[in-house]
Design a protein around this motif. Structure first.
Motif, PDB file in Angstrom:
ATOM      1  N   LEU A  46     -13.356  24.757 -29.806  1.00 17.11           N
ATOM      2  CA  LEU A  46     -12.685  24.008 -31.203  1.00 17.11           C
ATOM      3  C   LEU A  46     -14.145  23.700 -31.994  1.00 17.11           C
ATOM      4  CD1 LEU A  46     -10.422  22.764 -32.535  1.00 17.11           C
ATOM      5  CD2 LEU A  46     -11.129  20.742 -30.919  1.00 17.11           C
ATOM      6  N   GLY A  48     -14.810  21.926 -36.050  1.00 19.14           N
ATOM      7  CA  GLY A  48     -14.147  21.387 -37.040  1.00 19.14           C
ATOM      8  C   GLY A  48     -15.080  20.196 -37.900  1.00 19.14           C
ATOM      9  N   SER A  69      -8.470  14.169 -38.638  1.00 11.26           N
ATOM     10  CA  SER A  69      -9.320  14.811 -38.090  1.00 11.26           C
ATOM     11  C   SER A  69      -8.694  15.354 -36.694  1.00 11.26           C
ATOM     12  CB  SER A  69     -10.738  14.266 -37.751  1.00 11.26           C
ATOM     13  OG  SER A  69     -11.554  13.731 -38.686  1.00 11.26           O
ATOM     14  N   HIS A  70      -9.507  16.361 -36.170  1.00 15.51           N
ATOM     15  CA  HIS A  70      -8.945  16.773 -34.547  1.00 15.51           C
ATOM     16  C   HIS A  70      -9.409  15.607 -33.764  1.00 15.51           C
ATOM     17  CE1 HIS A  70      -8.131  18.752 -30.894  1.00 15.51           C
ATOM     18  NE2 HIS A  70      -7.418  19.812 -31.674  1.00 15.51           N
TER      19      HIS A  70
END
Length: 130
Positions: A46, A48, A69-70
């Motif tokens: 992941l 980001g 956001s993640h």
């Protein structure tokens, strides 16, 4: 009509000048823990961006609001930013951007002793390899 246009123009110029005089200096970070790439994010491959609205009391972080956001990345970014201490300043609120990327692991910086790119307090880039 012409007089009102001149008055409006002068008003706009004065307003722009006043805004330009506003102090937008960000506080100086004097202490922090080195940020880490979240292990769960690594296993998920992941990457980001995490943006946070950070509020200080003039010495330390008092509040953090994560913008969309993640959550796996956001949790680690919040933990990191909460370790920051600042030189004395007026209490303020500003935006911090954490970038989590896969560009290979960065070498430790000789000044910060961290393997992240630290452009404090506005931007932090943490990298890993997957």
């Amino acid at each position: 009509m012409r007089k009102s246009l001149i008055v409006v123009t002068i008003f706009c110029l004065l307003a722009c000048f006043a805004l330009a005089q506003t102090d937008t200096t960000l506080p100086t970070v004097t202490a922090f823990d080195c940020p880490k790439y979240p292990s769960k994010a690594e296993s998920m491959r992941l990457q980001g961006v995490v943006k946070m609205r950070v509020t200080t009391d003039g010495h330390q972080v008092t509040d953090v609001k994560v913008l969309p956001s993640h959550p796996v990345l956001a949790d680690e970014a919040v933990k990191s930013v909460r370790t920051w201490k600042f030189a004395d300043h007026q209490p303020t609120t500003f935006i911090v951007t954490y970038l989590y990327v896969s560009e290979g692991r960065y070498k430790k910086d000789p000044v910060t002793k961290c393997s992240a790119k630290m452009e404090l307090p506005a931007k932090v880039t943490v990298s890993t390899s997957f």
